[in-house]
Design a protein around this motif. Structure first.
Motif, PDB file in Angstrom:
ATOM      1  N   ALA A 199      -4.489  16.292 -23.746  1.00 27.38           N
ATOM      2  CA  ALA A 199      -4.742  15.894 -25.193  1.00 27.38           C
ATOM      3  C   ALA A 199      -6.209  16.025 -25.408  1.00 27.38           C
ATOM      4  N   TYR A 200      -6.925  15.529 -24.522  1.00 28.67           N
ATOM      5  CA  TYR A 200      -8.326  15.537 -24.629  1.00 28.67           C
ATOM      6  C   TYR A 200      -9.010  17.141 -24.763  1.00 28.67           C
ATOM      7  N   ASP A 201      -8.649  17.768 -23.864  1.00 36.44           N
ATOM      8  CA  ASP A 201      -9.017  19.480 -23.823  1.00 36.44           C
ATOM      9  C   ASP A 201      -8.389  20.083 -24.906  1.00 36.44           C
ATOM     10  N   GLY A 202      -7.025  19.804 -25.777  1.00 37.99           N
ATOM     11  CA  GLY A 202      -6.763  20.395 -26.621  1.00 37.99           C
ATOM     12  C   GLY A 202      -7.586  19.940 -27.847  1.00 37.99           C
ATOM     13  N   TRP A 203      -7.847  18.719 -28.081  1.00 35.87           N
ATOM     14  CA  TRP A 203      -8.865  18.411 -29.035  1.00 35.87           C
ATOM     15  C   TRP A 203     -10.276  19.171 -29.125  1.00 35.87           C
ATOM     16  N   LYS A 204     -10.775  18.884 -27.984  1.00 39.01           N
ATOM     17  CA  LYS A 204     -12.152  19.315 -27.853  1.00 39.01           C
ATOM     18  C   LYS A 204     -12.065  21.116 -27.964  1.00 39.01           C
ATOM     19  N   SER A 205     -11.242  21.657 -27.438  1.00 35.00           N
ATOM     20  CA  SER A 205     -11.201  23.171 -27.622  1.00 35.00           C
ATOM     21  C   SER A 205     -10.699  23.626 -29.171  1.00 35.00           C
ATOM     22  N   GLY A 206      -9.946  22.806 -29.676  1.00 36.79           N
ATOM     23  CA  GLY A 206      -9.450  22.939 -30.825  1.00 36.79           C
ATOM     24  C   GLY A 206      -8.066  23.913 -30.797  1.00 36.79           C
ATOM     25  N   ALA A 207      -7.628  23.997 -29.548  1.00 34.11           N
ATOM     26  CA  ALA A 207      -6.556  25.086 -28.979  1.00 34.11           C
ATOM     27  C   ALA A 207      -5.113  24.583 -29.179  1.00 34.11           C
TER      28      ALA A 207
END
Ligand code: OXD
Ligand code: MN
Length: 613
Positions: free
Chosen positions: A228-236
């Motif tokens: 979830a954090y990666d998805g947010w940071k990458s916007g992906a």
């Protein structure tokens, strides 16, 4: 060459960054030796675990384990999300600075694996070839063989997933050290356990448990919090605690896909494994993709919102699983499936397992039966009606064992999403289904998802325990940003999914009976939703969404009274008005909540105040 180097060579692990990481933690934890694991090692590891008494045979190709009795569930209080940026603190993520947590975890882990093997488990939380693969690679280190057996069932495991990648450093580092379970003060002020996701370093440090929910780092810590954090940071992308199913209309040949979140004990696994009711089986086929996690993204090539289940297996709650509630789950743990049962009751003579709700009554002949703690049922005192199985006892099996597993479950492209649903167990207020055809209102509905407080301590009568998108225990960044990210990701899709809120659990206020038959009949509400999306029905607009008319719902073969049907297809305005006050307080906790969400809230409130309602 050291023993660690030799072990890594023997396991075919060449990635220099993975080797460096293993070396570091092998030294810090003081593990006696290192062993690299692939899925192909399962049979040998099962045999070793049997020989060591860590698991017991539970029938043909089935296995049984007990966890330590104070180590049987996820501990939300001991679960922390850390980063270097205080702005990452949200309401539910238990944020603490990584500068504080990392040394604390290192301290606890130092020397704590002495005398044990450190298993190196390279894994992938995605079908291979998925566009989200760069976010899906991980290497779990664990000093518990039982955890390895679970990981092999729940994730794709093998060195190939971390070799020859475009960037050797792109993998989640997951360190699991069991600790001395009998001396960790679980649940006391001196609790030693910590389950930390250092999200901005893509590092997971879990100390003090070997129960799956705390120790399977691929599934919960990586698959949800880190992703979830990666998805947010990458916007992906989005990573959500969602089930994912497919419904094919055999008459038209059209296939639909629905994903959605349900707080615990709201029937998510049963819904995910649903079979059509007999009367609709000729026309509809329901396929299982996943029961617990979905990652969603918009395909750049064609603009479709797509989803994958990043997992490889099911870690299901055993309680109440039976031929009526979930025959599919029972088949998925049948003979030869290599399924693992944890903390259910076990018969040491016959190797059978049993849990509450498996059959209406426990086995009449108690000979050989032991409860989840290992105590003989025959030794129980008269009147001792403690459950035989722990209420959070589990079965672990691979997706491929589920009889209606989707043919495409392994497809790296995932599946297009037609509808996103939310549903919590509520005895009143929530109708069977209300559809929402506006993105901000759908996200607003997800953020205000909750399930009824089940005992006094959890909430006030009739008030929900809010569980935004069913992610409360897995939220890794602030809720306002979470809402904004949802609007952005889903808003970018060419065709917008329809949202809906469902509730299978309305009860009669007088005698308490369930108004809707539930289980397989729940498909009827989903079919109506898809028809609404296709413009084949219009429903009835209410302040809180579109509700089916009685005629629109396919009720062939359903046993429901006219009164009960009327109730499940209506909304109670005074209750909803009250609910809006609670929602306002709930949303006010979140900083930076997008204005679109507040507008959606105000739209619903204004509509409810309309005297025409
Ligand atoms: C959970 C699980 O605890 O999926 O939610 O195991
Ligand atoms: Mn879950």
């Amino acid at each position: 060459m050291t023993d660690v180097e030799q072990a890594l060579d023997a396991g075919g692990l060449k990635n220099p960054r993975v080797r460096e990481y293993v070396r570091h933690w092998a030294e810090l934890t003081g593990a006696e030796c290192v062993e690299v694991v692939s899925a192909a090692d399962d049979a040998r590891l099962i045999q070793e675990a049997l020989d060591a008494g860590e698991i017991l045979p539970a029938g043909d190709g089935l296995y049984y384990a007990r966890s330590y009795e104070k180590d049987t569930a996820r501990s939300e209080a001991r679960t922390i999300v850390s980063t270097g940026d205080p702005a990452d603190k949200g309401v539910y993520n238990n944020w603490r600075p990584s500068s504080e947590m990392k040394p604390m975890l290192e301290e606890r882990m130092r020397g704590a694996s002495a005398g044990k093997t450190m298993y190196v488990v390279p894994y992938l939380m995605a079908p291979p070839g998925s566009p989200l693969e760069p976010y899906a690679r991980g290497v779990q280190l664990t000093d518990a063989r039982i955890v390895v057996l679970h990981m092999i069932r729940m994730a794709r495991v093998g060195v190939e997933f971390v070799e020859n990648t475009e960037s050797p450093d792109t993998f989640v580092r997951g360190v699991h050290v069991t600790g001395d379970l009998e001396n960790l003060g679980q649940g006391t002020p001196n609790d030693q356990r910590y389950f930390v996701t250092v999200a901005d370093e893509r590092t997971i440090l879990h100390f003090g448990s070997s129960y799956g929910g705390n120790a399977l780092l691929g599934k919960i810590a990586h698959g949800l919090r880190q992703a979830a954090y990666d998805g947010w940071k990458s916007g992906a992308f989005l990573a959500e605690q969602f089930m994912l199913i497919g419904i094919t209309d055999k008459q038209t040949g059209k296939a639909y896909h629905i994903c959605g979140g349900f707080p615990s004990a709201s029937g998510k696994t049963n819904l995910a494994m649903l079979l059509p009711p007999d009367a609709l089986g000729d026309r509809y086929h329901v396929e299982f993709y996943g029961d617990d996690i979905a990652w969603l993204w918009v395909d750049r090539a064609d603009g479709t919102l797509r989803a994958i289940n990043p997992e490889f297996g099911v870690f299901g709650v055993a309680k109440d699983t039976n031929e009526n509630t979930n025959p599919t789950a029972l088949q998925s743990v049948g003979p030869g499936t290599r399924a693992l049962f944890t903390n259910v009751a076990y018969n040491e003579r016959t190797h059978e397992v049993w849990w509450e709700g498996r059959t209406p009554q426990p086995p009449a002949d108690v000979a050989g039966w032991r409860d989840w703690k290992g105590n003989l049922i025959a030794d129980r005192r008269e009147g001792d009606d403690e459950p035989w199985a722990h209420p959070n006892s589990r079965f672990t099996t691979t997706l491929a064992n589920v009889p209606n597993i989707a043919a495409q479950f392994d497809s790296p492209r995932g599946v297009p999403i037609d509808a996103i649903i939310f549903g919590g167990r509520t005895r009143n207020r929530e109708p069977l289904v209300r559809a929402i055809d506006d993105l901000a209102e759908g996200v607003y509905d997800g953020l205000t998802l909750g399930a009824e407080a089940t005992f006094a301590a959890e909430g006030v009568d009739g008030q929900l325990r809010y569980d935004p998108m069913s992610m409360r225990p897995f939220m890794s960044y602030p809720e306002g940003h979470y809402a904004e990210h949802w609007l952005k990701v889903v808003g970018a899709a060419k065709d917008q999914p329809i949202f809906a809120h469902v509730n299978w659990f309305q009860r009669d206020p007088d005698d308490g009976h369930f108004l809707w038959p539930g289980y397989r009949d729940n498909l009827r509400a989903l079919l109506w939703l898809l028809k609404l999306k296709n413009g084949e029905v219009a429903g009835r607009q209410t302040a809180v969404g579109i509700i089916p008319t009685e005629e629109e719902l396919n009720l062939d073969g359903v046993d429901i009274s006219a009164d009960d049907l009327r109730t499940v297809l209506s909304i109670e305005i005074p209750r909803w008005r009250k609910e809006m006050e609670f929602r306002e307080q709930h949303l006010e906790q979140f900083d930076n909540l997008p204005e679109e969400i507040w507008k959606a809230h105000r739209r619903v409130a204004t509509a409810l105040d309309d005297p025409g309602q």
